[in-house]
Design a protein around this motif. Structure first.
Motif, short mmCIF file in Angstrom:
data_model
loop_
_atom_site.label_atom_id
_atom_site.label_comp_id
_atom_site.label_asym_id
_atom_site.label_seq_id
_atom_site.Cartn_x
_atom_site.Cartn_y
_atom_site.Cartn_z
N TYR A 75 0.84 -1.20 0.00
CA TYR A 75 0.00 0.00 0.00
C TYR A 75 0.87 1.25 0.00
O TYR A 75 1.89 1.31 0.68
CB TYR A 75 -0.90 0.03 1.23
N ARG A 107 -3.30 3.32 -0.56
CA ARG A 107 -3.77 2.91 -1.88
C ARG A 107 -2.98 1.70 -2.39
O ARG A 107 -1.76 1.67 -2.30
CB ARG A 107 -3.63 4.06 -2.89
N ASP A 110 -6.70 -0.36 -7.23
CA ASP A 110 -7.96 0.38 -7.19
C ASP A 110 -8.60 0.40 -5.81
O ASP A 110 -9.78 0.77 -5.68
CB ASP A 110 -8.95 -0.21 -8.20
N GLU A 111 -7.86 0.03 -4.78
CA GLU A 111 -8.42 0.06 -3.43
C GLU A 111 -7.88 1.25 -2.64
O GLU A 111 -6.67 1.50 -2.61
CB GLU A 111 -8.10 -1.23 -2.67
N TRP A 112 -8.80 1.98 -2.01
CA TRP A 112 -8.45 3.05 -1.09
C TRP A 112 -8.85 2.65 0.32
O TRP A 112 -9.93 2.09 0.53
CB TRP A 112 -9.19 4.35 -1.44
#
Length: 233
Positions: A75, A107, A110-112
């Protein structure tokens, strides 16, 4: 925070006619309450969710121009400042500084994952919780669904009526937005702005419903710090 007529006017054809001058891109998620915005390396955004009892509402911007850095499990960690607009005006300098709370944006693809060091005003309930750390099952995770060219995120500073654009004229319609509503600005033309609004009211059938219409540009305010100001913080 909104009164809209039942007919939602989505002028998809307008997207093909949007003028140049985009500053960046708006980021849309699987949760309609979250809006992100990216202008080069700078990240900002807003979270808004409401029900009959609670309202979790705050803005965030990249803190002090800090650059993202690698973190846990691949991340990317970006330091944020989360904040609340003031009552006197919605501009950044007039914000309620009591609610300046540090946060982090993690991040991966496409994941926050959004995290605040303490609970923001109105949050940590059924409308949203952000104090759980990365790696926790309860951490606030969101998936990017779409990015669109945009001028920026703005707040409505007073009651603002919606308009359609037909045959070179702006025609008033029944709906309006109210103070504090967040919109994405897609285009500007002749004193009007084409905006995208997503209804944040969890307890309404219209939750997440999108309306795209024109409003008077003077009814909009940029609530975020400028990049130059952020670098001086």
């Amino acid at each position: 925070m909104i009164s809209l007529s039942k007919r939602i006017f989505v002028a998809a054809i307008m997207f093909g006619k949007i003028a140049s001058g985009f500053a960046g891109e708006a980021i849309l998620f699987d949760d309609p309450g979250l809006i992100g915005y990216r202008d080069g390396e700078s990240i900002s955004g807003l979270y808004d969710a409401e029900n009959e009892k609670f309202s979790c509402y705050f803005l965030f911007s990249q803190d002090g121009g800090a650059r993202p850095r690698p973190n846990i499990g691949g991340y990317t960690d970006t330091a944020l400042l989360t904040f609340i607009p003031g009552d006197r005006s919605l501009e950044y300098n007039d914000r309620n500084r009591f609610f300046d709370i540090p946060g982090n944006l993690y991040r991966e693809n496409d994941e926050w994952v959004l995290h605040t060091s303490s609970g923001q005003a109105g949050c940590e309930n059924s409308t949203g919780g952000f104090t759980f750390k990365l790696g926790s099952k309860e951490a606030s995770r969101y998936s990017v669904e779409e990015t669109i060219p945009a001028i920026g995120i703005r707040l409505i500073k007073r009651k603002s009526f919606l308009y359609n654009y037909q045959n070179g004229k702006f025609l008033a319609r029944r709906g309006f937005l109210t103070k504090g509503n967040a919109v994405i600005v897609l285009e500007k033309r002749d004193g009007f702005s084409l905006v995208r609004f997503s209804d944040p009211r969890l307890n309404k059938d219209s939750y997440g419903k999108i309306t795209i219409n024109w409003i008077h540009t003077v009814d909009l305010v940029d609530p975020f710090p400028s990049i130059i100001r952020a670098l001086k913080q």
